[in-house]
Write a protein that holds these residues in place. Sequence first.
Motif, PDB file in Angstrom:
ATOM      1  N   LEU A  65       1.322   0.357 -15.110  1.00 37.81           N
ATOM      2  CA  LEU A  65       0.302  -0.557 -15.624  1.00 37.81           C
ATOM      3  C   LEU A  65      -0.877  -0.664 -14.662  1.00 37.81           C
ATOM      4  CD1 LEU A  65       2.481  -3.447 -17.129  1.00 37.81           C
ATOM      5  CD2 LEU A  65       1.308  -1.599 -18.341  1.00 37.81           C
ATOM      6  N   PHE A  66      -0.599  -0.791 -13.387  1.00 39.58           N
ATOM      7  CA  PHE A  66      -1.678  -0.812 -12.402  1.00 39.58           C
ATOM      8  C   PHE A  66      -2.415   0.524 -12.390  1.00 39.58           C
ATOM      9  CE2 PHE A  66      -0.565  -4.844 -10.710  1.00 39.58           C
ATOM     10  CZ  PHE A  66      -1.545  -5.208  -9.798  1.00 39.58           C
ATOM     11  N   GLN A  71      10.314  -5.651 -12.978  1.00 42.93           N
ATOM     12  CA  GLN A  71       8.894  -5.973 -13.037  1.00 42.93           C
ATOM     13  C   GLN A  71       8.084  -5.086 -12.094  1.00 42.93           C
ATOM     14  OE1 GLN A  71       8.771 -10.203 -12.246  1.00 42.93           O
ATOM     15  NE2 GLN A  71       9.174 -10.741 -14.359  1.00 42.93           N
ATOM     16  N   GLY A  72       8.601  -4.846 -10.896  1.00 42.05           N
ATOM     17  CA  GLY A  72       7.890  -3.997  -9.948  1.00 42.05           C
ATOM     18  C   GLY A  72       7.732  -2.577 -10.456  1.00 42.05           C
ATOM     19  N   PHE A  97       2.219  -7.406  -5.692  1.00 42.63           N
ATOM     20  CA  PHE A  97       2.045  -5.975  -5.963  1.00 42.63           C
ATOM     21  C   PHE A  97       0.622  -5.551  -5.624  1.00 42.63           C
ATOM     22  CE2 PHE A  97       1.215  -2.139  -8.237  1.00 42.63           C
ATOM     23  CZ  PHE A  97       2.434  -1.502  -8.425  1.00 42.63           C
ATOM     24  N   LEU A  98      -0.350  -6.318  -6.085  1.00 41.29           N
ATOM     25  CA  LEU A  98      -1.753  -5.992  -5.842  1.00 41.29           C
ATOM     26  C   LEU A  98      -2.052  -5.953  -4.351  1.00 41.29           C
ATOM     27  CD1 LEU A  98      -4.766  -7.407  -7.818  1.00 41.29           C
ATOM     28  CD2 LEU A  98      -4.852  -7.272  -5.344  1.00 41.29           C
ATOM     29  N   SER A  99      -1.535  -6.917  -3.619  1.00 44.30           N
ATOM     30  CA  SER A  99      -1.765  -6.962  -2.177  1.00 44.30           C
ATOM     31  C   SER A  99      -1.179  -5.736  -1.497  1.00 44.30           C
ATOM     32  CB  SER A  99      -1.161  -8.239  -1.592  1.00 44.30           C
ATOM     33  OG  SER A  99      -1.400  -8.321  -0.208  1.00 44.30           O
ATOM     34  N   GLY A 100       0.041  -5.369  -1.869  1.00 45.79           N
ATOM     35  CA  GLY A 100       0.663  -4.188  -1.288  1.00 45.79           C
ATOM     36  C   GLY A 100      -0.118  -2.928  -1.583  1.00 45.79           C
ATOM     37  N   ASP A 112      10.209  -6.610  -1.899  1.00 52.67           N
ATOM     38  CA  ASP A 112      10.074  -5.413  -2.725  1.00 52.67           C
ATOM     39  C   ASP A 112       8.911  -5.512  -3.697  1.00 52.67           C
ATOM     40  OD1 ASP A 112      11.539  -7.406  -4.057  1.00 52.67           O
ATOM     41  OD2 ASP A 112      12.633  -5.961  -5.281  1.00 52.67           O
ATOM     42  N   SER A 113       8.503  -6.732  -4.056  1.00 56.24           N
ATOM     43  CA  SER A 113       7.352  -6.876  -4.943  1.00 56.24           C
ATOM     44  C   SER A 113       6.085  -6.357  -4.271  1.00 56.24           C
ATOM     45  CB  SER A 113       7.168  -8.343  -5.338  1.00 56.24           C
ATOM     46  OG  SER A 113       8.256  -8.801  -6.113  1.00 56.24           O
ATOM     47  N   LEU A 114       5.987  -6.508  -2.958  1.00 52.41           N
ATOM     48  CA  LEU A 114       4.880  -5.920  -2.204  1.00 52.41           C
ATOM     49  C   LEU A 114       5.071  -4.423  -2.018  1.00 52.41           C
ATOM     50  CD1 LEU A 114       5.170  -8.951  -0.105  1.00 52.41           C
ATOM     51  CD2 LEU A 114       2.865  -8.077  -0.166  1.00 52.41           C
ATOM     52  N   ILE A 115       6.309  -4.012  -1.767  1.00 51.37           N
ATOM     53  CA  ILE A 115       6.577  -2.604  -1.474  1.00 51.37           C
ATOM     54  C   ILE A 115       6.268  -1.722  -2.673  1.00 51.37           C
ATOM     55  CG2 ILE A 115       8.357  -0.941  -0.833  1.00 51.37           C
ATOM     56  CD1 ILE A 115       9.709  -3.138   0.755  1.00 51.37           C
ATOM     57  N   PHE A 116       6.540  -2.200  -3.895  1.00 53.80           N
ATOM     58  CA  PHE A 116       6.198  -1.403  -5.073  1.00 53.80           C
ATOM     59  C   PHE A 116       4.702  -1.094  -5.098  1.00 53.80           C
ATOM     60  CE2 PHE A 116      10.265  -2.960  -6.987  1.00 53.80           C
ATOM     61  CZ  PHE A 116      10.790  -1.717  -7.302  1.00 53.80           C
ATOM     62  N   GLY A 117       3.880  -2.069  -4.714  1.00 57.08           N
ATOM     63  CA  GLY A 117       2.444  -1.811  -4.621  1.00 57.08           C
ATOM     64  C   GLY A 117       2.114  -0.810  -3.536  1.00 57.08           C
ATOM     65  N   CYS A 118       2.843  -0.880  -2.414  1.00 60.40           N
ATOM     66  CA  CYS A 118       2.642   0.092  -1.330  1.00 60.40           C
ATOM     67  C   CYS A 118       2.981   1.506  -1.796  1.00 60.40           C
ATOM     68  CB  CYS A 118       3.505  -0.278  -0.129  1.00 60.40           C
ATOM     69  SG  CYS A 118       3.121  -1.888   0.607  1.00 60.40           S
ATOM     70  N   ILE A 119       4.033   1.623  -2.600  1.00 57.68           N
ATOM     71  CA  ILE A 119       4.432   2.936  -3.121  1.00 57.68           C
ATOM     72  C   ILE A 119       3.295   3.547  -3.930  1.00 57.68           C
ATOM     73  CG2 ILE A 119       5.993   4.102  -4.736  1.00 57.68           C
ATOM     74  CD1 ILE A 119       8.157   2.068  -3.835  1.00 57.68           C
TER      75      ILE A 119
END
Length: 370
Positions: free
Chosen positions: A282-283, A275-276, A57-60, A213-220
């Motif tokens: 939270l982020f 989780q995403g 998530f952070l990376s995205g 999708d764990s990365l994509i949530f961060g991208c969103i």
Amino acid sequence: MSKKEAPNYKMEPKLRKTFYIPSLNGIRALAFILVYLSHVGLGHIIPGGFGVTVFFFLSGYLITTLLRMEYEKTSSISLKHFYLRRTYRIFPPMYITLLVGVLFSIVGLSSKEFDTAGLIAQMLHFTNYYLILVGSDGLVPSTSIYWSLAIEEHFYLVFPLALLSLIKGKSYKTIATALTFLCVLVLVWRCILVLGFDISHNYTYHASDTRLDSLIFGCILGLWGNPMLEKNSFLDQQGSTLKMSVIILTCCGAILFCFLFRNEVFRETFRYSIQGIALLPLFYYAIKQSHWKIFSILEYAPIKWIGILSYTLYLSHLLALSLAGSILWDNPSPILKACIAFLIALLFSVVMYKFVEKPFARLRKRLHDS
């Protein structure tokens, strides 16, 4: 999106010259600590896999934020510069640590051996699918963690190009909506694999097509409601601090539920999606409201320092555990082993940071930054 539309997503003035998010290093540190504690023998109570999800998530979020800032500044995204940044940042520590693992195996510090196919798979960023198809036996000992790097590299081969093709004609919100739909498709794909084909945890946990999708949530979050680039996000409009606290507690409760509910079908399908979604607020608040006491630990000096070193710590901690096990051959104390391994990994990471990561960062700026 045309340049005239960009002011709807105004960047704080200070970010135009420099970009630093203090709480992100703290988040990196906590994610690594989860992974480390899980691997020292506490995996039955410490959710190490969630630490990896947080890294994704952070990376995205971070990559999307940087790409967005570049677009708002130059009205374009340089794919060349993006991949150069990734190369200088990711590859030197990765390949050096892999070489250390090879040397460990050659000199007998590891009881396992690797084969050429496994080494090539790791060098070419296919560790995750090698794990799925062959298993861990052929990989360089104590480097199976490279599966998560493979997922990131697969994603970033495609994402910047896709973003560049969309960002010139669509609003950030529209792109974020499309990415949300893509997250739904990934969830549907996991459900098809698990319910329709009885695919195991080994695939759904390690495969790029089931974890992106764990990365994509961060991208969103990087595109819509970005806490660093937007002054008035929808999350700021939720009312009082009490209401925002309720959102935070609800998200924490959702993540805790994912830890406690052990149904295998749920864990390999909806767990990653829940989780995403929970990580989005939270982020957001950890970055935007970093002065709140609940987030103050993220900016403690020791935590920040672990966060700065977290990439190499993550790469090397299994090797450090293997070396600590060799040192403590006659003393199987798991606590002592964990402490010695952490010190070994920390020392290695400090050396890598000073003599590899920082010099390569300076080299990139000298050769490629305008």
